[in-house]
Write a protein that holds these residues in place. Structure first.
Motif, mmCIF file in Angstrom:
data_model
loop_
_atom_site.group_PDB
_atom_site.id
_atom_site.type_symbol
_atom_site.label_atom_id
_atom_site.label_comp_id
_atom_site.label_asym_id
_atom_site.label_seq_id
_atom_site.Cartn_x
_atom_site.Cartn_y
_atom_site.Cartn_z
ATOM 1 N N ASP A 62 1.348 -1.560 0.000
ATOM 2 C CA ASP A 62 0.066 0.037 0.134
ATOM 3 C C ASP A 62 0.868 1.411 -0.103
ATOM 4 N N TYR A 63 1.695 0.954 0.391
ATOM 5 C CA TYR A 63 2.660 2.683 0.642
ATOM 6 C C TYR A 63 3.302 2.826 -0.702
ATOM 7 N N VAL A 64 4.089 1.819 -1.152
ATOM 8 C CA VAL A 64 4.769 2.197 -2.826
ATOM 9 C C VAL A 64 3.589 1.664 -3.547
ATOM 10 N N ARG A 65 2.138 1.815 -3.802
ATOM 11 C CA ARG A 65 1.923 2.179 -5.041
ATOM 12 C C ARG A 65 1.003 2.805 -5.379
ATOM 13 N N ASN A 66 1.675 4.548 -5.029
ATOM 14 C CA ASN A 66 1.430 5.449 -5.526
ATOM 15 C C ASN A 66 2.599 6.267 -6.156
ATOM 16 N N ILE A 67 3.980 5.192 -5.771
ATOM 17 C CA ILE A 67 5.217 5.275 -6.743
ATOM 18 C C ILE A 67 5.217 5.344 -7.907
ATOM 19 N N ASP A 69 7.840 4.746 -10.977
ATOM 20 C CA ASP A 69 8.918 3.454 -12.047
ATOM 21 C C ASP A 69 10.063 4.540 -11.417
ATOM 22 N N SER A 70 10.203 5.854 -11.806
ATOM 23 C CA SER A 70 11.393 6.095 -11.454
ATOM 24 C C SER A 70 12.179 7.143 -10.486
ATOM 25 N N ALA A 71 10.932 6.934 -9.760
ATOM 26 C CA ALA A 71 11.403 7.598 -7.906
ATOM 27 C C ALA A 71 11.894 6.156 -8.075
ATOM 28 N N SER A 72 10.970 5.386 -8.158
ATOM 29 C CA SER A 72 11.759 4.260 -6.918
ATOM 30 C C SER A 72 13.230 3.599 -7.947
ATOM 31 N N GLU A 73 13.298 3.960 -8.019
ATOM 32 C CA GLU A 73 14.790 3.696 -9.081
ATOM 33 C C GLU A 73 16.183 5.244 -8.466
ATOM 34 N N ILE A 74 15.730 5.549 -7.835
ATOM 35 C CA ILE A 74 16.769 6.944 -7.328
ATOM 36 C C ILE A 74 17.389 6.286 -6.244
ATOM 37 N N ILE A 75 18.632 6.197 -6.105
ATOM 38 C CA ILE A 75 19.525 6.547 -4.496
ATOM 39 C C ILE A 75 19.805 6.862 -4.089
ATOM 40 N N PRO A 76 19.347 7.802 -2.890
ATOM 41 C CA PRO A 76 19.980 9.253 -2.219
ATOM 42 C C PRO A 76 21.462 8.569 -2.010
ATOM 43 N N ASN A 82 17.804 1.133 -3.789
ATOM 44 C CA ASN A 82 17.433 1.552 -4.366
ATOM 45 C C ASN A 82 15.807 1.290 -3.713
ATOM 46 N N ILE A 83 14.866 1.760 -3.470
ATOM 47 C CA ILE A 83 12.884 1.490 -3.436
ATOM 48 C C ILE A 83 12.611 0.142 -3.745
ATOM 49 N N LYS A 84 12.639 0.259 -5.428
ATOM 50 C CA LYS A 84 12.545 -1.622 -6.067
ATOM 51 C C LYS A 84 13.630 -1.883 -5.806
ATOM 52 N N TRP A 85 14.769 -1.982 -5.585
ATOM 53 C CA TRP A 85 15.954 -2.941 -5.207
ATOM 54 C C TRP A 85 15.579 -3.549 -4.087
ATOM 55 N N ASN A 86 14.948 -2.932 -3.307
ATOM 56 C CA ASN A 86 14.329 -3.046 -1.526
ATOM 57 C C ASN A 86 12.855 -3.963 -1.705
ATOM 58 N N LEU A 87 11.914 -3.811 -2.180
ATOM 59 C CA LEU A 87 10.851 -4.486 -3.112
ATOM 60 C C LEU A 87 11.357 -6.402 -3.933
ATOM 61 N N GLY A 88 12.172 -5.949 -4.700
ATOM 62 C CA GLY A 88 12.490 -7.173 -5.169
ATOM 63 C C GLY A 88 13.686 -7.996 -4.506
ATOM 64 N N HIS A 89 14.021 -7.374 -3.729
ATOM 65 C CA HIS A 89 14.859 -8.333 -2.917
ATOM 66 C C HIS A 89 13.959 -9.067 -1.601
ATOM 67 N N LYS A 192 11.071 3.238 3.533
ATOM 68 C CA LYS A 192 10.497 4.507 4.036
ATOM 69 C C LYS A 192 10.965 5.315 4.238
ATOM 70 N N ASN A 193 12.557 5.029 4.344
ATOM 71 C CA ASN A 193 13.608 5.954 5.119
ATOM 72 C C ASN A 193 13.795 6.941 3.559
ATOM 73 N N ILE A 194 13.759 5.662 2.340
ATOM 74 C CA ILE A 194 14.174 6.264 1.050
ATOM 75 C C ILE A 194 13.380 7.286 0.724
ATOM 76 N N LYS A 195 11.944 6.697 1.233
ATOM 77 C CA LYS A 195 11.022 7.552 0.552
ATOM 78 C C LYS A 195 10.925 8.707 1.065
ATOM 79 N N SER A 196 11.184 9.487 2.089
ATOM 80 C CA SER A 196 11.278 10.373 3.133
ATOM 81 C C SER A 196 12.730 11.346 2.308
ATOM 82 N N ILE A 197 13.452 10.791 2.298
ATOM 83 C CA ILE A 197 15.124 11.320 1.414
ATOM 84 C C ILE A 197 14.686 11.808 0.410
#
Length: 200
Positions: A62-67, A69-76, A82-89, A192-197
């Motif tokens: 539910d948290y990532v539904r509105n993110i 695709d490009s934002a999910s690949e940002i590495i702070p 990134n977010i995509k890697w964490n979900l795939g992992h 959530k930490n990556i999203k906040s950054i």
């Protein structure tokens, strides 16, 4: 608490906390005495593992539904993933602990291990990753498989027993799913930490 249950032929069930019979008739009754408290405790513990695992997975989805695709690949800056890697992992580790180690059929999509195994990172990717939407669909399907196939097998022993890289030994299905609660929660917190950054 020990309860006595009286099972009536017409399928009505009467309970008495004192252990007495609460049925108005005794002549055609079939009496069944069970320890309802013990059964309840077992069901609560089994349901706890299942509900907690499903809860944390669906919270992450539910948290990532509105993110996008490009934002999910940002590495702070300062991070490796990134977010995509964490979900795939999360998907890959769930597949290993919930299905591979329990002797169930696994479903590793093409290249998922190369992309999302422990020790991998997006900066090393030389193949196109799945979209965020595709990963979300897989995560939904995966938790539904867990709930469908494993909830009746929580106490089953796994053979061989599994020893993690940190020395933790797992002997049954319930222990493996219990670890996944911790693992999912940890990576959800990272997401959530990556999203906040990114948002700041």
């Amino acid at each position: 608490m020990f309860l006595k249950a009286t099972l009536i032929i017409d399928t009505k069930v009467y309970f008495s906390k004192t252990g007495g019979i609460s049925s108005p008739q005794k002549t055609s009754d079939f009496f069944l005495t069970i320890s309802l408290a013990t059964l309840s405790e077992v069901n609560i513990m089994n349901n706890f593992v299942a509900k907690q695992l499903g809860f944390v997975r669906r919270q992450a989805i539910d948290y990532v539904r509105n993110i996008n695709d490009s934002a999910s690949e940002i590495i702070p800056t300062g991070l490796k993933n990134n977010i995509k890697w964490n979900l795939g992992h999360m998907y890959v580790i769930h597949e290993k602990f919930a299905f591979q180690l329990t002797g169930q059929e696994t479903n590793y999509p093409a290249n998922f291990n190369k992309l999302f195994d422990p020790g991998t990172k997006p900066s090393d990717w030389n193949i196109e990753p799945p979209t965020l939407s595709q990963i979300i669909d897989l995560l939904i399907e995966q938790i539904e498989r867990v709930e469908s196939l494993l909830l009746s097998k929580l106490k089953e022993e796994i053979n061989p027993h599994y020893k993690s890289s940190t020395g933790l030994i797992f002997t049954n299905v319930e222990q493996l799913l219990g670890f996944l609660i911790y693992h999912e929660a940890m990576h959800f917190a990272t997401i959530k930490n990556i999203k906040s950054i990114i948002d700041n």
